[in-house]
Design an enzyme around this catalytic site. Sequence first.
Site, PDB file in Angstrom:
ATOM      1  N   ASP A 143       0.832  -1.203   0.000  1.00  0.00           N
ATOM      2  CA  ASP A 143       0.000   0.000   0.000  1.00  0.00           C
ATOM      3  C   ASP A 143       0.872   1.261   0.000  1.00  0.00           C
ATOM      4  O   ASP A 143       1.987   1.254   0.525  1.00  0.00           O
ATOM      5  CB  ASP A 143      -0.903  -0.026   1.249  1.00  0.00           C
ATOM      6  N   GLY A 144       0.325   2.321  -0.577  1.00  0.00           N
ATOM      7  CA  GLY A 144       0.984   3.631  -0.491  1.00  0.00           C
ATOM      8  C   GLY A 144       1.648   4.103  -1.775  1.00  0.00           C
ATOM      9  O   GLY A 144       2.295   5.152  -1.776  1.00  0.00           O
TER      10      GLY A 144
ATOM     11  N   ARG B 181       0.172   7.655  -2.721  1.00  0.00           N
ATOM     12  CA  ARG B 181       0.608   8.750  -1.851  1.00  0.00           C
ATOM     13  C   ARG B 181       2.092   9.054  -2.027  1.00  0.00           C
ATOM     14  O   ARG B 181       2.514  10.200  -2.067  1.00  0.00           O
ATOM     15  CB  ARG B 181       0.323   8.407  -0.377  1.00  0.00           C
ATOM     16  N   TRP B 182       2.877   7.991  -2.169  1.00  0.00           N
ATOM     17  CA  TRP B 182       4.320   8.177  -2.377  1.00  0.00           C
ATOM     18  C   TRP B 182       4.556   9.048  -3.613  1.00  0.00           C
ATOM     19  O   TRP B 182       5.384   9.960  -3.592  1.00  0.00           O
ATOM     20  CB  TRP B 182       4.994   6.811  -2.563  1.00  0.00           C
TER      21      TRP B 182
ATOM     22  N   HIS C 181       3.012   3.271  -8.935  1.00  0.00           N
ATOM     23  CA  HIS C 181       2.852   1.836  -9.172  1.00  0.00           C
ATOM     24  C   HIS C 181       4.101   1.268  -9.860  1.00  0.00           C
ATOM     25  O   HIS C 181       4.535   0.152  -9.565  1.00  0.00           O
ATOM     26  CB  HIS C 181       1.602   1.551 -10.002  1.00  0.00           C
TER      27      HIS C 181
ATOM     28  N   SER D  61      -7.108  -5.950  -5.978  1.00  0.00           N
ATOM     29  CA  SER D  61      -8.258  -6.583  -5.330  1.00  0.00           C
ATOM     30  C   SER D  61      -9.482  -6.476  -6.236  1.00  0.00           C
ATOM     31  O   SER D  61      -9.510  -5.661  -7.170  1.00  0.00           O
ATOM     32  CB  SER D  61      -8.545  -5.892  -3.991  1.00  0.00           C
ATOM     33  N   THR D  62     -10.500  -7.268  -5.926  1.00  0.00           N
ATOM     34  CA  THR D  62     -11.735  -7.188  -6.726  1.00  0.00           C
ATOM     35  C   THR D  62     -12.341  -5.779  -6.625  1.00  0.00           C
ATOM     36  O   THR D  62     -13.028  -5.336  -7.531  1.00  0.00           O
ATOM     37  CB  THR D  62     -12.775  -8.234  -6.257  1.00  0.00           C
TER      38      THR D  62
ATOM     39  N   LEU E  22      11.722 -20.106  -3.787  1.00  0.00           N
ATOM     40  CA  LEU E  22      10.651 -19.253  -3.244  1.00  0.00           C
ATOM     41  C   LEU E  22       9.377 -19.505  -4.033  1.00  0.00           C
ATOM     42  O   LEU E  22       9.416 -19.618  -5.261  1.00  0.00           O
ATOM     43  CB  LEU E  22      11.045 -17.773  -3.385  1.00  0.00           C
TER      44      LEU E  22
ATOM     45  N   ARG F 223      -5.556  -2.362   8.146  1.00  0.00           N
ATOM     46  CA  ARG F 223      -6.718  -3.163   7.747  1.00  0.00           C
ATOM     47  C   ARG F 223      -6.228  -4.385   6.997  1.00  0.00           C
ATOM     48  O   ARG F 223      -5.147  -4.364   6.407  1.00  0.00           O
ATOM     49  CB  ARG F 223      -7.598  -2.376   6.748  1.00  0.00           C
TER      50      ARG F 223
HETATM   51  C1  FPP Z   1      -1.795   0.258  -3.287  1.00  0.00           C
HETATM   52  O1  FPP Z   1      -1.348   1.575  -3.378  1.00  0.00           O
HETATM   53  C2  FPP Z   1      -1.284  -0.503  -4.407  1.00  0.00           C
HETATM   54  C3  FPP Z   1      -2.041  -1.112  -5.343  1.00  0.00           C
HETATM   55  C4  FPP Z   1      -3.510  -1.062  -5.341  1.00  0.00           C
HETATM   56  C5  FPP Z   1      -1.438  -1.824  -6.451  1.00  0.00           C
HETATM   57  C6  FPP Z   1      -0.171  -2.570  -6.161  1.00  0.00           C
HETATM   58  C7  FPP Z   1       0.490  -2.782  -7.449  1.00  0.00           C
HETATM   59  C8  FPP Z   1       1.819  -2.774  -7.684  1.00  0.00           C
HETATM   60  C9  FPP Z   1       2.828  -2.681  -6.630  1.00  0.00           C
HETATM   61  C10 FPP Z   1       2.328  -2.837  -9.076  1.00  0.00           C
HETATM   62  C11 FPP Z   1       1.664  -3.777 -10.019  1.00  0.00           C
HETATM   63  C12 FPP Z   1       1.877  -5.192  -9.640  1.00  0.00           C
HETATM   64  C13 FPP Z   1       2.448  -6.139 -10.414  1.00  0.00           C
HETATM   65  C14 FPP Z   1       2.541  -7.513  -9.896  1.00  0.00           C
HETATM   66  C15 FPP Z   1       3.026  -5.883 -11.722  1.00  0.00           C
HETATM   67  P1  FPP Z   1      -2.416   2.714  -3.565  1.00  0.00           P
HETATM   68  O2  FPP Z   1      -2.480   3.043  -5.009  1.00  0.00           O
HETATM   69  O3  FPP Z   1      -3.714   2.327  -2.966  1.00  0.00           O
HETATM   70  O4  FPP Z   1      -1.741   3.865  -2.781  1.00  0.00           O
HETATM   71  P2  FPP Z   1      -2.472   5.011  -1.946  1.00  0.00           P
HETATM   72  O5  FPP Z   1      -3.237   4.338  -0.839  1.00  0.00           O
HETATM   73  O6  FPP Z   1      -1.330   5.833  -1.438  1.00  0.00           O
HETATM   74  O7  FPP Z   1      -3.353   5.731  -2.897  1.00  0.00           O
END
Ligand code: FPP
Length: 246
Positions: A19-20, A23-24, A36, A64-65, A130, A186
């Site tokens: 997560d994050g 925001r990052w 991402h 997620s869905t 792994l 969460r």
């Molecule tokens: C949450 O951050 C992150 C996600 C919903 C996506 C995670 C995806 C990746 C790390 C890259 C794609 C994955 C693969 C396997 C190629 P957020 O966007 O909800 O961040 P925020 O809460 O700061 O808005």
Amino acid sequence: MQSETTSRHEKLHVGIIMDGNGRWATRRGLSRVRGHEAGVETIRRIVEAAPKQGIGALTLYAFSTDNWRRPKAEVAALMTLLRFYLANEVQSLVKNGVRLTVIGRRDRLPEGIATAITRAEEATADGGTLHLRIAVDYSARDAILNAAAKAAALTSLTREAFSQLVTGEAGLRDVDLIIRTSGEKRLSDFLLWEGAYAELHFTERMWPEFDAGDLAEALAAFHGRERRFGGLRAIVPEEVPSLSRV
Ligand code: FPP
């Protein structure tokens, strides 16, 4: 501190809610998609670090869905990243002995991704260092619901058999530790069955900045905890309950 409860020689199953990213990126004046992209770099770092830190199975929550509710452009960018990851990463996964499996629905993914997933799973099937599980279009409640629908046809059912229906794997170790980055606390419908006794670790670090040191810190905290599995005393590794004995 080394705990008497969980040996550092056991290969752990760790789940991560990455997560994050958004925001990052926005804090740096970058687009969320750039976050991402940076998140994919973190996946590479953590997949490399995990086996060296005693992790045998790593489940990453990529989509997620509920993430379908995000703006179309962001969803499309995430799917493109997944497509690139599957196309470009397989060679390095094979070289490093990583077996990749993808959990979650495949029927709603953009064209070609389901096939790319199957190819990547087949190409990495022999990896023994792994087991990397990536959760895409995933909901733990849906996984349990689907397992229940399949189980309805059976005349007898054990926890092991149901577990196999939920996870799609025979003998997958229960999740020992779930880490969530970015300060949110969460579970967001992640690994609700296999993480029934997971320890939880929440860190303020945003996923793009999470590194091997942060993973080591989470594992050190984990090893310092007493795992009692509902009993009164600490459980030594050989006593970690199987699903049928918890
Ligand atoms: C949450 O951050 C992150 C996600 C919903 C996506 C995670 C995806 C990746 C790390 C890259 C794609 C994955 C693969 C396997 C190629 P957020 O966007 O909800 O961040 P925020 O809460 O700061 O808005």
